[in-house]
Design a protein around this motif. Structure first.
Motif, mmCIF file in Angstrom:
data_model
loop_
_atom_site.group_PDB
_atom_site.id
_atom_site.type_symbol
_atom_site.label_atom_id
_atom_site.label_comp_id
_atom_site.label_asym_id
_atom_site.label_seq_id
_atom_site.Cartn_x
_atom_site.Cartn_y
_atom_site.Cartn_z
ATOM 1 N N PRO A 1 8.269 -17.326 -6.394
ATOM 2 C CA PRO A 1 7.920 -16.254 -5.517
ATOM 3 C C PRO A 1 6.942 -15.349 -6.336
ATOM 4 O O PRO A 1 5.948 -14.737 -6.049
ATOM 5 C CB PRO A 1 9.218 -15.569 -4.976
ATOM 6 N N VAL A 2 7.446 -15.086 -7.585
ATOM 7 C CA VAL A 2 6.794 -13.930 -8.223
ATOM 8 C C VAL A 2 5.480 -14.683 -8.890
ATOM 9 O O VAL A 2 4.558 -13.806 -8.935
ATOM 10 C CB VAL A 2 7.803 -13.525 -9.536
ATOM 11 N N GLY A 3 5.562 -15.903 -9.131
ATOM 12 C CA GLY A 3 4.275 -16.457 -9.728
ATOM 13 C C GLY A 3 3.284 -16.413 -8.616
ATOM 14 O O GLY A 3 1.959 -16.047 -8.808
ATOM 15 N N LEU A 4 3.753 -16.630 -7.394
ATOM 16 C CA LEU A 4 2.769 -16.858 -6.275
ATOM 17 C C LEU A 4 2.266 -15.213 -5.987
ATOM 18 O O LEU A 4 1.026 -15.013 -5.752
ATOM 19 C CB LEU A 4 3.461 -17.152 -5.087
ATOM 20 N N VAL A 5 3.140 -14.339 -6.082
ATOM 21 C CA VAL A 5 2.555 -12.883 -5.969
ATOM 22 C C VAL A 5 1.589 -12.648 -6.892
ATOM 23 O O VAL A 5 0.624 -11.841 -6.646
ATOM 24 C CB VAL A 5 3.920 -11.702 -5.780
ATOM 25 N N ARG A 6 1.841 -12.926 -8.292
ATOM 26 C CA ARG A 6 0.946 -12.530 -9.198
ATOM 27 C C ARG A 6 -0.541 -13.016 -8.727
ATOM 28 O O ARG A 6 -1.398 -12.393 -8.937
ATOM 29 C CB ARG A 6 1.451 -13.202 -10.625
ATOM 30 N N ALA B 1 4.204 -4.183 -13.128
ATOM 31 C CA ALA B 1 4.069 -5.034 -11.736
ATOM 32 C C ALA B 1 5.150 -6.277 -11.831
ATOM 33 O O ALA B 1 5.791 -6.551 -10.742
ATOM 34 C CB ALA B 1 2.652 -5.362 -11.291
ATOM 35 N N GLN B 2 5.042 -6.929 -13.031
ATOM 36 C CA GLN B 2 5.869 -8.123 -13.157
ATOM 37 C C GLN B 2 7.244 -7.798 -12.933
ATOM 38 O O GLN B 2 8.074 -8.264 -12.247
ATOM 39 C CB GLN B 2 5.799 -8.788 -14.450
ATOM 40 N N VAL C 1 -5.809 -6.703 -6.643
ATOM 41 C CA VAL C 1 -4.539 -5.598 -6.960
ATOM 42 C C VAL C 1 -4.260 -5.605 -8.608
ATOM 43 O O VAL C 1 -3.874 -6.849 -8.914
ATOM 44 C CB VAL C 1 -3.316 -5.869 -6.122
ATOM 45 N N ALA C 2 -3.818 -4.676 -9.146
ATOM 46 C CA ALA C 2 -3.836 -4.487 -10.430
ATOM 47 C C ALA C 2 -2.329 -5.491 -10.797
ATOM 48 O O ALA C 2 -1.185 -4.935 -10.107
ATOM 49 C CB ALA C 2 -3.847 -3.142 -11.115
ATOM 50 N N TRP C 3 -2.417 -6.010 -11.583
ATOM 51 C CA TRP C 3 -1.038 -6.640 -12.269
ATOM 52 C C TRP C 3 -0.862 -6.445 -13.754
ATOM 53 O O TRP C 3 -1.897 -6.549 -14.615
ATOM 54 C CB TRP C 3 -0.996 -8.374 -11.915
ATOM 55 N N ASP C 4 0.303 -6.018 -14.003
ATOM 56 C CA ASP C 4 0.532 -5.574 -15.451
ATOM 57 C C ASP C 4 2.129 -5.853 -15.786
ATOM 58 O O ASP C 4 3.019 -6.437 -14.820
ATOM 59 C CB ASP C 4 0.392 -4.246 -16.034
ATOM 60 N N GLU C 5 2.753 -5.469 -16.974
ATOM 61 C CA GLU C 5 4.027 -5.701 -17.123
ATOM 62 C C GLU C 5 4.815 -4.966 -16.032
ATOM 63 O O GLU C 5 5.957 -5.482 -15.668
ATOM 64 C CB GLU C 5 4.178 -5.163 -18.517
#
Length: 406
Positions: free
Chosen positions: A341-346, A360-361, A354-358
């Protein structure tokens, strides 16, 4: 065959009290046009300029609920309440927009809409994305009474959202299994259909109500005006955080042209699941929902309805996508969502800018852990709803082939 979930002692007491009240005060349980109109507008009226576009759907809905709904006393009162609330919402939305014309000038920046058949993971994906700092879903209170949120500061907005918890607690007391098959709460992002329907064109009505004639009427309707109103509702709800909307409803699957007309720069995330699982799980969901308001839910009838509507919605979605090749649509396999799930969201955040960083993870991981704690067991089989896997696969063969579902 499927059987309704057993009712707790608390629930039985609530249902009994409602039946007693209906015996003493039957006027409160009348699904009649004049009674509902009088209740809705006892203190106010629709604005003088109202175009009356709601009237056909209003009569289709209440007539279907009264004649076909097989409603118990609580169900009758709930459907009366729904009709009254939608009429009042129509008046409030119209008045709010007239008094605040600047609302319609607001830009809705590249909203993300999650679509797909019932039970394809739309709720999970929306609530995961809602946890990402750059995105936000819409909470039940926001969707139900958007005019109350116009330009509220963050603290007041949060207080009003939390105040909506009571409605979910009452619903779970009536039917605890609803929380297992579709966890809900005042602080959990919900479906767009909660905000829609002030024109009485709303597939959300059919999830809790046996209403075949209304559903057939709805299939013939142009929903473009409904989506224009929904865009104005989202403009009312926008805050100053700069977060983009992440929204969802399986019903959007059947109305993509209307959605794109109102939101031309929308990004659509289209979820796909094995068709037997999709239809059967959807039938189970509808049966549980309807059993809250009816003591005469026919599982085979629910199964047939679910198969027919799924086939029609998917046909419309495929036709719309073929006719609008320039719209951004990202296809997602349910199995990929479940596997990581989290990998897909990333990956989706990257695709949607959409910005992704630590942070967001971490937020996505925390949200996933919270959502996993909320879900209970949900068991079902096609035979529980009078369905044959082979028939489901045959009816949906074109869709399954198009999206690699075997």
């Amino acid at each position: 065959m499927w059987t309704p979930p057993p009712r707790s002692a608390e629930a039985r007491a609530l249902y009994s009290a409602a039946e007693s009240e209906r015996a003493c005060r039957p006027e409160l349980f009348v699904l009649g046009a004049q009674t509902i109109l009088a209740a809705a507008f006892a203190r106010s009226q629709l604005p003088a300029g109202d175009d009356g576009d709601w009237k056909a759907g209003f009569h289709a809905y209440i007539d279907s609920a009264r004649e076909e709904g097989r409603l118990n006393a609580l169900g009758m009162r709930s459907m009366v309440g729904t009709a009254v609330a939608k009429l009042q919402a129509r008046a409030k939305i119209s008045t709010t927009l007239a008094e605040n014309p600047q609302v319609r000038t607001r830009t809705i920046d590249r909203p993300i809409f999650i679509i797909g058949g019932w039970r394809t993971g739309t709720t999970l994906l929306q609530r995961l994305l809602d946890g990402v700092p750059g995105l936000r879903g819409a909470m039940p209170s926001e969707l139900s009474v958007p005019w109350r949120f116009l330009d509220l500061e963050a603290g007041a907005r949060a207080t009003l959202i939390v105040a909506g918890e009571g409605a979910h607690q009452r619903l779970h007391a009536l039917n605890p299994q609803m929380q297992q098959v579709h966890p809900s709460g005042g602080r959990l992002a919900e479906e767009c259909v909660l905000a829609m329907g002030s024109d009485f064109r709303n597939w959300g009505f059919t999830s809790t109500l046996r209403c075949p004639s209304y559903a057939n009427w709805l299939l013939t309707q142009d929903t473009a005006p409904s989506y224009r109103t929904y865009a104005d509702i989202l403009r009312m709800l926008q805050d100053t955080s700069g977060r983009r909307w992440v929204l969802k409803a399986p019903a959007h699957t059947a109305a993509l042209p209307a959605l794109w007309a109102a939101f031309p720069d929308a990004i659509v995330l289209h979820l796909h699941r094995d068709v037997v699982e999709t239809v059967t799980s959807g039938a189970s969901l509808f049966a549980v929902f309807r059993s809250t308001y009816s003591d005469a839910v026919d599982p085979a009838e629910v199964g047939r309805y679910q198969l027919d509507m799924t086939a029609e919605w998917f046909r419309r979605a495929m036709a719309a996508r073929d006719a609008h090749p320039g719209q951004k649509v990202i296809d997602i396999a349910f199995r990929d969502l479940v596997a990581d799930p989290v990998g897909l969201v990333r990956k989706l955040c990257a695709a949607c800018d959409v910005a992704w960083d630590e942070a967001a993870q971490a937020a996505a991981e925390d949200r996933l852990a919270s959502l996993n704690r909320q879900h209970g067991p949900h068991k079902y089989a096609p035979e529980d709803f009078g369905l044959e896997p082979g028939e489901i696969r045959e009816r949906l063969a074109g869709y399954a082939s198009a999206f690699g579902l075997g």
